[in-house]
Design a protein around this motif. Structure first.
Motif, mmCIF file in Angstrom:
data_model
loop_
_atom_site.group_PDB
_atom_site.id
_atom_site.type_symbol
_atom_site.label_atom_id
_atom_site.label_comp_id
_atom_site.label_asym_id
_atom_site.label_seq_id
_atom_site.Cartn_x
_atom_site.Cartn_y
_atom_site.Cartn_z
ATOM 1 N N UNK A 102 0.852 -1.207 0.000
ATOM 2 C CA UNK A 102 0.000 0.000 0.000
ATOM 3 C C UNK A 102 0.876 1.243 0.000
ATOM 4 N N UNK A 103 0.310 2.392 -0.212
ATOM 5 C CA UNK A 103 1.130 3.621 -0.224
ATOM 6 C C UNK A 103 1.941 3.776 1.057
ATOM 7 N N UNK A 104 3.224 4.043 0.890
ATOM 8 C CA UNK A 104 4.127 4.165 2.038
ATOM 9 C C UNK A 104 4.025 5.557 2.643
ATOM 10 N N UNK A 105 4.321 5.687 3.925
ATOM 11 C CA UNK A 105 4.274 7.008 4.560
ATOM 12 C C UNK A 105 5.381 7.913 4.028
ATOM 13 N N UNK A 106 5.106 9.165 4.016
ATOM 14 C CA UNK A 106 6.080 10.140 3.523
ATOM 15 C C UNK A 106 7.091 10.441 4.628
ATOM 16 N N UNK A 107 7.984 9.482 4.851
ATOM 17 C CA UNK A 107 8.992 9.593 5.906
ATOM 18 C C UNK A 107 10.361 9.356 5.281
ATOM 19 N N UNK A 108 11.280 10.215 5.595
ATOM 20 C CA UNK A 108 12.644 10.067 5.098
ATOM 21 C C UNK A 108 13.302 8.894 5.814
ATOM 22 N N UNK A 109 13.987 8.057 5.053
ATOM 23 C CA UNK A 109 14.608 6.874 5.641
ATOM 24 C C UNK A 109 15.643 7.267 6.685
ATOM 25 N N UNK A 110 16.534 8.174 6.329
ATOM 26 C CA UNK A 110 17.623 8.567 7.226
ATOM 27 C C UNK A 110 17.177 9.747 8.096
ATOM 28 N N UNK A 111 16.210 9.441 8.979
ATOM 29 C CA UNK A 111 15.706 10.446 9.908
ATOM 30 C C UNK A 111 15.277 9.725 11.180
ATOM 31 N N UNK A 112 14.853 10.502 12.169
ATOM 32 C CA UNK A 112 14.417 9.897 13.432
ATOM 33 C C UNK A 112 13.167 9.050 13.224
ATOM 34 N N UNK A 113 12.183 9.573 12.484
ATOM 35 C CA UNK A 113 10.972 8.805 12.212
ATOM 36 C C UNK A 113 11.286 7.568 11.384
ATOM 37 N N UNK A 114 12.240 7.682 10.463
ATOM 38 C CA UNK A 114 12.650 6.520 9.691
ATOM 39 C C UNK A 114 13.270 5.446 10.562
ATOM 40 N N UNK A 115 14.036 5.866 11.587
ATOM 41 C CA UNK A 115 14.617 4.905 12.520
ATOM 42 C C UNK A 115 13.534 4.205 13.325
ATOM 43 N N UNK A 116 12.508 4.953 13.744
ATOM 44 C CA UNK A 116 11.403 4.352 14.490
ATOM 45 C C UNK A 116 10.659 3.337 13.629
ATOM 46 N N UNK A 117 10.418 3.684 12.378
ATOM 47 C CA UNK A 117 9.744 2.748 11.465
ATOM 48 C C UNK A 117 10.583 1.481 11.271
ATOM 49 N N UNK A 118 11.895 1.647 11.113
ATOM 50 C CA UNK A 118 12.770 0.484 10.940
ATOM 51 C C UNK A 118 12.741 -0.420 12.175
ATOM 52 N N UNK A 119 12.725 0.182 13.369
ATOM 53 C CA UNK A 119 12.667 -0.611 14.597
ATOM 54 C C UNK A 119 11.342 -1.367 14.685
#
Length: 257
Positions: A58-75
């Motif tokens: 589905x459509x992915x969130x507009x979050x930069x990978x190399x950012x704090x929110x991107x780190x939270x998503x990766x975790x």
């Protein structure tokens, strides 16, 4: 061919987050995480599944990978894959625990061999139980069901900051205690039967002190214990299959599938 920075970041996001969820499953799931399977093979499987899943996401969130929110998503993606595989590992751990308890009751605590799945030494009876459980795992197509649930989770639990919450983790911890009790129940018939045999030998020793209990008792205990393992094997596998059913229900509840 010209790519903008936004397009490159979008392609990386569409690949890296599902890859983390899938590869973390291969890292913790039983059989897939065995040391006998090279890490290169697991990486290839993860890459192949990620490439197949990417067009269906589905459509992915507009979050930069190399950012704090991107780190939270990766975790969060890492936790989803690891917890899903860890739940099934608990099922195999219950079977291994039952085999170890039965082996100590049998007097076979000295017999051990290398476990190809974990890379350490385990008791022979425990490895026998785990081997049969693994064969049943593949016979029931439980590995395919695990992959299906994980792939369906991309729709039911989309990639984002939200993932497995604290209540879900506590549910896994509570269910782990249930499996410990289940492992005890698996080996209980063998343990109680051998306890009665030892009590009989103790009474015989008191009645006839000249009887060499060590030369007679150990072979009889081992033979009777092996017979009990054979007789209780269908019930043990039935309990393992019920553990798998509960495990998949719990995984489905956590991933909202």
């Amino acid at each position: 061919m010209n790519f903008t920075e936004a397009e490159i970041v979008g392609l990386v996001s569409a690949f890296i987050w599902p890859f983390i969820r899938i590869s973390s499953l291969f890292l913790s799931a039983p059989v897939f995480s065995a040391t006998a399977i090279p890490a290169r093979v697991r990486v290839v499987f993860s890459l192949a599944l990620t490439i197949m899943v990417m067009p269906l996401l589905p459509p992915l969130p507009d979050i930069v990978v190399f950012s704090y929110e991107g780190l939270v998503v990766a975790i969060q993606q890492l936790m989803i894959g690891v917890v899903s595989g860890f739940i099934l590992q608990l099922c195999f751990a219950a079977v291994a625990f039952a085999g170890q308890s039965a082996a100590y009751s049998l007097g076979l605590g000295f017999s051990s061999q290398i476990d190809p799945q974990n890379g350490g030494q385990v008791l022979v009876v425990s490895q026998f139980y785990v081997t049969l459980a693994t064969l049943l795992f593949f016979t029931l197509d439980a590995h395919l069901l695990l992959l299906k649930i994980l792939l369906d989770s991309f729709k039911s639990l989309p990639i984002g900051v939200d993932g497995i919450d604290k209540s879900g983790l506590w549910a896994v911890v509570a269910w782990a205690s249930r499996l410990f009790a289940g492992g005890v129940l698996m080996c209980m018939p063998i343990t109680i039967s051998l306890l009665l045999v030892n009590i009989c030998f103790g009474v015989a020793t008191r009645a006839a002190p000249q009887l060499n209990i060590f030369s007679v008792g150990l072979p009889v205990t081992i033979v009777f214990g092996i017979l009990m393992v054979w007789l209780t094997l269908p019930d043990t596998l039935d309990q393992f299959s019920s553990f798998l059913t509960e495990a998949y229900d719990l995984i489905g509840a956590l991933l909202r599938v």
